[in-house]
Design an enzyme around this catalytic site. Structure first.
Site, PDB file in Angstrom:
ATOM      1  N   VAL A 182       0.813  -1.227   0.000  1.00 15.45           N
ATOM      2  CA  VAL A 182       0.000   0.000   0.000  1.00 15.45           C
ATOM      3  C   VAL A 182       0.846   1.277   0.000  1.00 15.45           C
ATOM      4  CG1 VAL A 182      -2.023  -1.072   1.112  1.00 15.45           C
ATOM      5  CG2 VAL A 182      -0.264   0.037   2.531  1.00 15.45           C
TER       6      VAL A 182
ATOM      7  N   ALA B 212       2.099   8.580  15.889  1.00 13.51           N
ATOM      8  CA  ALA B 212       1.957   9.703  14.958  1.00 13.51           C
ATOM      9  C   ALA B 212       1.181   9.261  13.718  1.00 13.51           C
ATOM     10  CB  ALA B 212       3.338  10.231  14.563  1.00 13.51           C
ATOM     11  N   SER B 213       1.475   8.059  13.229  1.00 10.66           N
ATOM     12  CA  SER B 213       0.765   7.579  12.032  1.00 10.66           C
ATOM     13  C   SER B 213      -0.721   7.402  12.317  1.00 10.66           C
ATOM     14  CB  SER B 213       1.386   6.266  11.517  1.00 10.66           C
ATOM     15  OG  SER B 213       1.070   5.159  12.359  1.00 10.66           O
ATOM     16  N   LYS B 214      -1.067   6.848  13.482  1.00  6.08           N
ATOM     17  CA  LYS B 214      -2.478   6.586  13.780  1.00  6.08           C
ATOM     18  C   LYS B 214      -3.230   7.863  14.151  1.00  6.08           C
ATOM     19  CE  LYS B 214      -2.465   2.150  12.950  1.00  6.08           C
ATOM     20  NZ  LYS B 214      -3.223   1.599  11.814  1.00  6.08           N
TER      21      LYS B 214
ATOM     22  N   TYR C  96       4.508   5.049  15.359  1.00  5.42           N
ATOM     23  CA  TYR C  96       3.194   4.408  15.216  1.00  5.42           C
ATOM     24  C   TYR C  96       2.080   5.350  15.687  1.00  5.42           C
ATOM     25  CZ  TYR C  96      -0.439   0.817  15.740  1.00  5.42           C
ATOM     26  OH  TYR C  96      -1.601   0.083  15.648  1.00  5.42           O
TER      27      TYR C  96
ATOM     28  N   ILE D 131      -5.309  -6.137  20.711  1.00  2.21           N
ATOM     29  CA  ILE D 131      -5.964  -7.259  20.024  1.00  2.21           C
ATOM     30  C   ILE D 131      -4.920  -8.337  19.744  1.00  2.21           C
ATOM     31  CG2 ILE D 131      -7.415  -7.935  18.055  1.00  2.21           C
ATOM     32  CD1 ILE D 131      -8.572  -5.587  19.778  1.00  2.21           C
TER      33      ILE D 131
ATOM     34  N   ASN E 149      -6.983  -1.331   6.183  1.00  2.40           N
ATOM     35  CA  ASN E 149      -6.546  -1.956   7.441  1.00  2.40           C
ATOM     36  C   ASN E 149      -5.041  -2.172   7.541  1.00  2.40           C
ATOM     37  OD1 ASN E 149      -6.687  -4.104   9.753  1.00  2.40           O
ATOM     38  ND2 ASN E 149      -5.817  -5.198   8.002  1.00  2.40           N
TER      39      ASN E 149
ATOM     40  N   SER F   5      -6.317   3.417  15.871  1.00  2.17           N
ATOM     41  CA  SER F   5      -5.874   2.694  17.066  1.00  2.17           C
ATOM     42  C   SER F   5      -6.124   3.601  18.269  1.00  2.17           C
ATOM     43  CB  SER F   5      -4.371   2.398  16.961  1.00  2.17           C
ATOM     44  OG  SER F   5      -3.858   1.956  18.204  1.00  2.17           O
TER      45      SER F   5
END
Ligand SMILES: NC(=O)c1ccc[n+]([C@@H]2O[C@H](COP(=O)([O-])OP(=O)(O)OC[C@H]3O[C@@H](n4cnc5c(N)ncnc54)[C@H](O)[C@@H]3O)[C@@H](O)[C@H]2O)c1
Length: 250
Positions: free
Chosen positions: A64, A157-159, A155, A188, A90, A142
């Protein structure tokens, strides 16, 4: 319930974990699911499993974070299966790393997959949905996109970016009949989370932070994506639903 009969759903990162569970849930409710993943072998196994349950699926290998590959894959998807009704964005990656030690390369890879990749796929699919005057996009965020967690600066920052990308897309695409929402899972149990934390660490974490006293299962998240993709959520737009067993209730 068979809420997606006659519809086409595209799911990125459908080879394993939460993406595989979402693909299964949408197919079980009647959708033709186009499964996309970077790992050819993992994707092939996931597709085989779906076919063994007589679900209607097709698949393409895709990174992606590669804009040209995304463009080509979405074009081929529309050519082969027709209009895309549902997009589940996702695919994502994560690992622990102290902020002070994150290399530029690691920073870029996480942002490239989790945020840039989401943008490439969502934009290409939204252009197509706009022509049809309808569609639903569900992005994977998230709880780490809402609150910070040590050792996950890239992570988080990305979410966090995914959360505001979702809200902005909802505002701009709503007038074209396209709803855009996100889901913010807590912990999860998946191949990804199991690769990061030992069972002992997870046990302590659950006891301390998750009121329901267990880790989430991919199916817990898949049901929420299916709800958001369905007409049951026809007036929900720009929302980020937290699914964390009560962790953020503290
Ligand atoms: N597991 C958790 O606790 C948790 C919590 C919150 C959010 N999430 C998010 O849920 C999503 C799925 O996570 P998971 O735990 O199921 O992970 P996972 O690693 O088990 O599955 C992710 C899938 O995405 C694929 N993928 C990775 N990079 C890709 C790329 N560049 N292009 C296409 N596919 C790619 C992988 O091959 C894999 O099949 C991620 O976005 C993750 O950030 C997970």
């Amino acid at each position: 319930m068979r809420r997606f009969v006659g519809q086409v759903a595209v799911v990125t990162g459908a080879g394993q974990g939460i993406g595989a569970a979402i693909a299964e849930r949408l197919a079980a409710e009647g959708a033709h699911v186009v499964m996309l993943d970077i790992q050819e072998h993992v994707l092939a196994q996931s597709v085989e499993r779906m076919k063994s349950m007589n679900y209607s699926v097709s698949s393409f290998t895709l990174d992606v974070s590669n804009a040209e590959e995304v463009e080509d894959t979405i074009r081929r998807t529309v050519e082969t299966v027709g209009n895309i009704d549902i997009l589940v964005n996702n695919a994502g990656i994560a690992w622990e790393e102290e902020f002070i030690h994150i290399s530029d390369e690691h920073w870029r890879r996480i942002i490239d997959v989790n945020l840039n990749g989401m943008f490439y796929v969502a934009q290409r699919v939204a252009r197509h949905m706009k022509l049809n005057g309808q569609g639903v996009i569900c992005n994977m965020a998230s709880t780490n996109g809402l609150v910070g967690e040590a050792k996950y600066a890239h992570y988080n920052a990305s979410k966090g970016g995914v959360v505001l990308l979702t809200k902005t897309m909802a505002i701009e695409l709503g007038p074209y009949g396209i709803r855009v929402n996100a889901v913010c899972p807590g912990y999860i149990q998946t191949p990804l989370s199991e690769s990061i934390d030992s069972p002992e660490t997870v046990g302590r974490y659950i006891e301390q932070y998750i009121p329901l006293g267990r880790a989430g299962k991919p199916a817990d998240i898949a049901g929420v994506f299916a709800f958001l993709a369905s007409d049951d959520a026809a007036f929900i737009n720009g929302e980020c639903i937290v699914v964390d067993g009560g962790q953020l209730a503290f």
